[in-house]
Write an enzyme that holds these catalytic residues in place. Sequence first.
Site: not given
Length: 533
Positions: A226, A59
């Site tokens: 997401e 991420d």
Amino acid sequence: MSFDFESAPSFDLVPTVDSSTDYAAVDAPLVDSTPTVAPPVEAKPTNYANIVLPGDFPDPTIAKIGNTYWASATSAEWGPVFPMFKSDNLVDWELVTHVFPGQLPDWCDANFWAPEIFYEGGKTFIYYTARKKNGPLCVAVASADQPEGPYTDHGPLVGQRLGSIDGFPVRDEHGDLYLVWKEDGNSKKKPTPIWAQRINEKRMGLVGKKVELFRNTEKWEGCLVEGSAIVRHDEYFYMFYAGNGCCGKCCNYATGVARAKSLLGPWEKCPQNPILDKNKTWKCPGHGTVAEYEGRWFLLHHAYYTDSHEFVGRQGILSEFTWNAEGWPEFDGRSPQAAPLPDLSVLNVTDNFTSNQLAQTWQWPVGEQPEAGVSDGQLLLTASPVGLGAMVAQRTFAATYKAVTTLDFANLAPGTFAGIGAIGDHANTLSLMAGDQSLQLWHVKGGKQECLTKIAVESCKNLSLRLEVWGGQRYRFSYSADGLTWIAMPTESFAINGTYLPPWDRGIRIALLAQGPATSTVAFNHFSLRNKR
């Protein structure tokens, strides 16, 4: 340690099991260096198809502050939390600090995911995910007067019953600041709407009503969408987002994009989604942030290298894209562009503990920062009586490698054990521990600990311990009283099966361990990690 991604030819890194390999040979002398992520270069690189954050850095986020790019990434269950890197060219990154280098915020205790860097008004804000103690996942914020910190935490902005993750701050077409985030419905087999809600002018709280932007509706998205990252280009807002299963051996993550003329919608998903998907080298690319450099556009995102996959974790890579005639971002071949690293030795780690403090690349389990210091060429680690004991650990970079440490065995206190281990998490580990004139192989699987082998060992001043790993799956431990002659620990087979070690969302770490009374201190004289093809 240096990283020359351009000079050497590419090759596929295929982990092999070779019982004839002579690991007993002593490594040639190497220059002692504090482990870093990337080297300086003589000129600006022109090739951006690189692994820029090698190792377990999921991420990743990126932001330009002045003339410098700053990046961070998920820490999950390893502290210190949220590394902060800087670069002037997107390729060569220097680890500068951490958002939470020591004590954690009082309100949370786990799941330190998906930081986003936001700079405005002379301050740096980090919007991040963490789990509230005995509560849901939340999006929170911390701030600092400069990107290198120190950071002050301001607590959660939103924490829905199903969980709130992946917060991304962005100003709309009117200049109003919004937080965009995902409701974590997939954790309860529910849909995963992407929400937006205004942030107050202090940038530390939400006001007004939340608005749904879109949710998982397409087949490729599976059970979730997401990891939103929004950039404005021409007349549109573009949201890069991830869909499907993020992590582990069976992941099927990919990247899509949607656009809207107004931040609050309506949003249109690209008909060519997913615009970034797996190839032969990289698997499950997703959850990144957009950066522009010298007129070129890049997504800094994570992906698994196919030949090491879950054993190393999700690595940070750059993929360049262009804007097509229809105004959509387009990746060449719809694939991650980083080439396999031609020379794994550039990721070798050597630490002879000659600095005046512990190198920043050492980690520890979140909430369990050990008492550790460096003095006179030794790492001094205070023991803990709990579980495996106190630990400091390094990321791994390949599925086949050798790790060695040397400890001061003569001064090991009675009832104290010290050693080296492969750590998935607290419940899944393998370690070789020395203590009470013995060597023991500790095996922890699913939280159940047992001693696989125990042998007596003669007194000596220093005792070297070695861990060898093949393909992330087979583990062998050895020891040496003189650093030259290695004796393998007896086991039922050549090597121990360690396929169970990696958690669903993290790669394996190699740890130095000290287990025993808190009055005991263990001294380590050396640590090295050597990556193998």
